[in-house]
Design an enzyme around this catalytic site. Sequence first.
Site, mmCIF file in Angstrom:
data_model
loop_
_atom_site.group_PDB
_atom_site.id
_atom_site.type_symbol
_atom_site.label_atom_id
_atom_site.label_comp_id
_atom_site.label_asym_id
_atom_site.label_seq_id
_atom_site.Cartn_x
_atom_site.Cartn_y
_atom_site.Cartn_z
ATOM 1 N N LYS A 59 0.814 -1.221 0.000
ATOM 2 C CA LYS A 59 0.000 0.000 0.000
ATOM 3 C C LYS A 59 0.849 1.273 0.000
ATOM 4 C CE LYS A 59 -0.683 0.012 5.026
ATOM 5 N NZ LYS A 59 -0.001 1.267 5.365
ATOM 6 N N THR A 60 2.012 1.240 0.692
ATOM 7 C CA THR A 60 2.852 2.449 0.727
ATOM 8 C C THR A 60 3.351 2.798 -0.668
ATOM 9 O OG1 THR A 60 3.518 1.829 2.969
ATOM 10 C CG2 THR A 60 4.789 3.561 1.904
ATOM 11 N N ARG A 107 1.810 -11.312 10.228
ATOM 12 C CA ARG A 107 3.168 -10.775 10.433
ATOM 13 C C ARG A 107 4.202 -11.783 9.948
ATOM 14 N NH1 ARG A 107 1.774 -6.529 9.758
ATOM 15 N NH2 ARG A 107 -0.230 -7.507 9.465
ATOM 16 N N ASP A 114 -3.754 7.256 4.821
ATOM 17 C CA ASP A 114 -3.292 5.881 5.049
ATOM 18 C C ASP A 114 -3.963 5.333 6.322
ATOM 19 O OD1 ASP A 114 -1.841 3.556 4.754
ATOM 20 O OD2 ASP A 114 -0.016 4.353 5.657
ATOM 21 N N GLU A 115 -4.051 4.012 6.427
ATOM 22 C CA GLU A 115 -4.614 3.336 7.614
ATOM 23 C C GLU A 115 -5.985 3.910 7.977
ATOM 24 O OE1 GLU A 115 -3.208 0.750 8.551
ATOM 25 O OE2 GLU A 115 -1.035 0.898 8.495
ATOM 26 N N GLN A 117 -7.798 -5.201 9.672
ATOM 27 C CA GLN A 117 -6.697 -4.860 10.571
ATOM 28 C C GLN A 117 -7.062 -3.710 11.511
ATOM 29 O OE1 GLN A 117 -2.500 -5.314 9.114
ATOM 30 N NE2 GLN A 117 -3.457 -5.145 7.109
#
Length: 672
Positions: free
Chosen positions: A29-30, A607, A215-216, A246
């Site tokens: 996503k970044t 993770r 973002d997020e 998330q």
Amino acid sequence: MNQLNPRQQEAVLYIDGPCLVLAGAGSGKTSVITRKIAYLIQQCEIPARHIAALTFTNKAAREMKERVSNLVRGSAAKGLTVSTFHNLGLNIIRREYKSLGFKPGFSIFDAEDARSLLKELMLKDGDLDSDHLNLVQNQISNWKNDLITPKRALELAQSPGEQTIALVYQQYNQALRAYNAVDFDDLILIPVDLFRQHSEILLRWQKKIRYLLVDEYQDTNSSQYLLVQLLVGNRGALTVVGDDDQSIYAWRGARPENMAQLKVDYPQLRLIKLEQNYRSTSRILRVANHLIANNPHEFDKALWSEMGLGDPIRVVRCANEDAEAERVATEILTQRLRKQNKFRDYAVLYRGNHQSRLLEMKLQQHQIPYKISGGSSFFAKTEIKDIMAYLRLLVNPDDDNAFLRIVNTPRRHIGTSTLEALGSYASQRQISLFAALDEVGLHSHIPEKNLERLLRFSQWMKQVALNCTTNDPIAGVREMIDDIDYVGWMHQNSPSSKAAEKRIENVFYLVESLQKSLDKTADDDEDDEKRIQDAIAKLVLRDLLERQEEEDESDQVQLMTLHASKGLEFPHVFMVGMEEDLLPHRNSIDDNNIEEERRLTYVGITRAQKTLTMTLAGKRKQFGEHSPTTPSRFLDELPKEDVEHEGFGEHNPEKNTAQGAETLSSLLNLFD
């Protein structure tokens, strides 16, 4: 663009309306956000100064800014805003402080400052216990995040207790105003209120920010959602990136339903799903997808990967918590030996901080280096809070919290009875403690000798402030530290000379940080006084957001809570305490909030890059006695074909023999 997959490219290129990028864990996503910023600047010819990208941590903002600077070079990137929500809020308040009724150099209260103020207000009404203080502080924070004013809180109160908290909230806000201060939650609430009440100011900011990226997005609360909505207006020049699976911060106000609300507020919303994962094996993703499918979904997605099938997920049941911690330690040693891995390739994740104690003991016994994430903040250190209090008082003399911290640090022989008399006089006159020192009327309230010490401190502080604004500010700050002989004070009050040196080093690192912050604004049109005010405000905010986010590259096993692990990745992950009442947590079971606990488990699973081991204890000590545990319900939600169980009564001598042979072979190879 050639480095992006088709869905990522679509997310970058779509600018015809509001866009929701549903970005699964490890889906890049970044890269999408940073390349979209570059696309807006280079291809759509939107000047960088009219683009803003918002996120939640300074670390994420730094990484994003660095990536953009590699894509857009030179002056084309000048003026781009990449910051946290709270940094943007701070900038809005700084620019509009006159309209908001603040004086220049307002203070930002951190949680400790806010707690001290609430304690002072509540002690006036009688006894106080820390649990009640925590409850009040959390309730006020929740009200602010939900845009509820003290007046509205009082109207909504359904019990005498709630009425009391609403009245404390009212007094607390009034006290903040008197101190020319804001708290952390105000950094979003105040700009939202300002924009709702002053359309001309909102229009000015809408013209400044012509395209907004967030973002997020699943972590936004009510006030952050409204801030975005106000800034975007009817233009729809908005891209948000998030993953409702998330969303694990409901306890601090995050609302995953904000993502669904986007479809209501923007009917033309374009939904783009990023489902290809670049982190984990297919097996790990299959297990994660299977688990999270048990939650209701507004948006469906399924992560997939080209990283190969990978090893089965292991679920290991141990006799008790001691055996569980021992097993994790020996597994790390054995796997490291067999596969020649590094210690830093391993992470141990748990639901609550208390679970780390036993793990630490076992790792120490086996001489395994480890690091616990979430240590104390640089800005939480005593010496840093002391010097920051001096700096805060320099730019905002109305900051009573800062005044009380430093008026006797180092000692100036100013007693508590003197400070109580000063406080009483200042309260009667409804002015700050520092301002009270200039009043002739104070002479009749404090003995002359004691008053002389206070006035000496006041005159000295004024001289320091003058020195910092008329000469080199950093030289002025260094001179201030010399004047109070803070280095000598550190040596007197540290357990050893080595500890004192470390603390002194911290102080001068703070001064260097202030210098860097001033250097960044050297080209601005602001005068020196305004520049140093802004630099100090940014340092305070950096502490609130960062809390020591710098990364440690040394070879150590990483221990952290599941919440702290979000956004990170590790080759080999252990998730411990997979039991009812731990994960899901007892509080969440009682509050019927299992969905968030399932999302937290999903975060832990995703993770892992190569291997994932889940452990649980058959018995666990509670209130001094060992009680049998129940395996976590989430273990039953994993696909059986992808999971290997151990310690549940199965008997497999062939497997044990094979593992022993592999370990022996690894040992022999070391000697070859």
